[in-house]
Design an enzyme around this catalytic site. Structure first.
Site, PDB file in Angstrom:
ATOM      1  N   ASP A 144      -7.892 109.448  27.890  1.00 42.74           N
ATOM      2  CA  ASP A 144      -7.878 110.519  26.893  1.00 42.74           C
ATOM      3  C   ASP A 144      -9.183 110.496  26.101  1.00 42.74           C
ATOM      4  OD1 ASP A 144      -6.594 112.700  25.699  1.00 42.74           O
ATOM      5  OD2 ASP A 144      -5.832 111.491  24.044  1.00 42.74           O
TER       6      ASP A 144
ATOM      7  N   TRP B 238      -0.795 107.136  24.116  1.00 42.50           N
ATOM      8  CA  TRP B 238      -0.590 107.128  25.567  1.00 42.50           C
ATOM      9  C   TRP B 238      -0.051 105.782  26.019  1.00 42.50           C
ATOM     10  CZ3 TRP B 238      -4.281 110.190  29.244  1.00 42.50           C
ATOM     11  CH2 TRP B 238      -4.193 111.545  28.944  1.00 42.50           C
TER      12      TRP B 238
ATOM     13  N   GLY C 152      -3.414 104.925  20.400  1.00 41.65           N
ATOM     14  CA  GLY C 152      -2.443 104.214  21.214  1.00 41.65           C
ATOM     15  C   GLY C 152      -1.232 104.988  21.680  1.00 41.65           C
TER      16      GLY C 152
ATOM     17  N   ASP D  71     -16.736  97.920  25.332  1.00 40.90           N
ATOM     18  CA  ASP D  71     -17.212  98.861  26.345  1.00 40.90           C
ATOM     19  C   ASP D  71     -16.839  98.331  27.728  1.00 40.90           C
ATOM     20  OD1 ASP D  71     -18.724 100.386  28.143  1.00 40.90           O
ATOM     21  OD2 ASP D  71     -20.383 100.622  26.738  1.00 40.90           O
TER      22      ASP D  71
ATOM     23  N   ASP E  46     -10.674 100.200  24.389  1.00 39.28           N
ATOM     24  CA  ASP E  46     -11.336 101.162  23.513  1.00 39.28           C
ATOM     25  C   ASP E  46     -12.460 100.461  22.769  1.00 39.28           C
ATOM     26  OD1 ASP E  46     -10.196 104.148  22.281  1.00 39.28           O
ATOM     27  OD2 ASP E  46     -11.881 103.157  21.298  1.00 39.28           O
TER      28      ASP E  46
ATOM     29  N   LYS F 172      -8.986 113.521  30.591  1.00 38.18           N
ATOM     30  CA  LYS F 172      -9.118 114.727  29.769  1.00 38.18           C
ATOM     31  C   LYS F 172     -10.523 115.285  29.930  1.00 38.18           C
ATOM     32  CE  LYS F 172      -9.227 114.421  25.162  1.00 38.18           C
ATOM     33  NZ  LYS F 172      -8.605 114.332  23.820  1.00 38.18           N
TER      34      LYS F 172
END
Length: 220
Positions: free
Chosen positions: A133, A62, A60, A108, A92, A173
């Site tokens: 990320d 970000w 968490g 998902d 997530d 990322k």
């Protein structure tokens, strides 16, 4: 023996990492917050009133940084619900400890139930910024790892294409190595402006890098 030495060296580096110490001091759940902070300060990604989606958000940090940025300038108590100028939605597969003013959806984001929950929060609004990320569990086999990394970037690109405003932005990322050029090319196909970013908070020994795409070429 070598593995134990590697673990000891990693632990030593981690404990003495200035970003780890700063994260502990400033209340961030991970040093990764400073990667986003540096990119945001360079590219002015996060602004008041935005709708932001954080993919692969757990633990968490970000979302914490984005929340703190959107809380700036609010005169009311920013620890209460409604204390930010904007909307942050974190997604997530793994659970995440609650963050004030951040909507968390576990699951998902390709599945219908999760997308319905997302749409309920969005209330018909398009997204200004998608940040990801996400990273796979690396196996050490270069070809397999490259495929996994590219797959996660593909998921973020597809999500952005479906939800971003025409002038929105996507930050993901990825890792330098096999498959990196293909990921950059996919970004160039989808966005008018594409730029790599390697923040100082990203460890020197890591091949980790970030790709920023802005302004969809074919918005929906």
């Amino acid at each position: 023996m070598a593995k134990n030495r590697f673990n000891q060296n990693w632990l030593h580096d981690h404990i003495n990492d200035p970003y780890v110490k700063m994260a502990q001091r400033e209340g961030y759940r991970a040093r990764a917050a400073y990667k986003l902070k540096e990119i945001d300060e360079q590219d002015k990604l996060i602004r008041p009133g935005q709708v932001i989606v954080d993919l692969g958000a757990t633990p968490g940090s970000w979302s914490q940084y984005a929340r703190n940025k959107l809380a700036q300038g609010k005169k009311r108590d920013t620890q209460r619900e409604g204390g930010i100028d904007g909307t942050i939605i974190a997604l997530d597969l793994l659970p995440m400890e609650p963050i004030a003013d951040v909507h968390f959806i576990q699951g998902d984001f390709r599945e219908d139930d999760v997308l319905r929950q997302l749409e309920d929060v969005l209330e018909g609004r398009a997204v200004d910024l998608v940040i990801s990320d996400m990273a796979p569990n690396l196996s050490g086999v270069a070809s397999a790892d490259a495929a996994r990394i590219e797959h996660l970037c593909d998921l973020a690109l597809e999500f952005a294409q479906n939800h971003l405003k025409p002038d929105g932005a996507l930050l993901v990322k990825c890792f330098h190595g096999s498959g990196y050029s293909q990921i950059v090319e996919k970004f160039k196909q989808q966005f008018k402006v594409v730029a790599p970013r390697k923040p100082k908070a990203s460890r020197d020994k890591s091949s980790e890098t970030f790709i920023l795409g802005r302004q969809l070429k074919q918005p929906r």
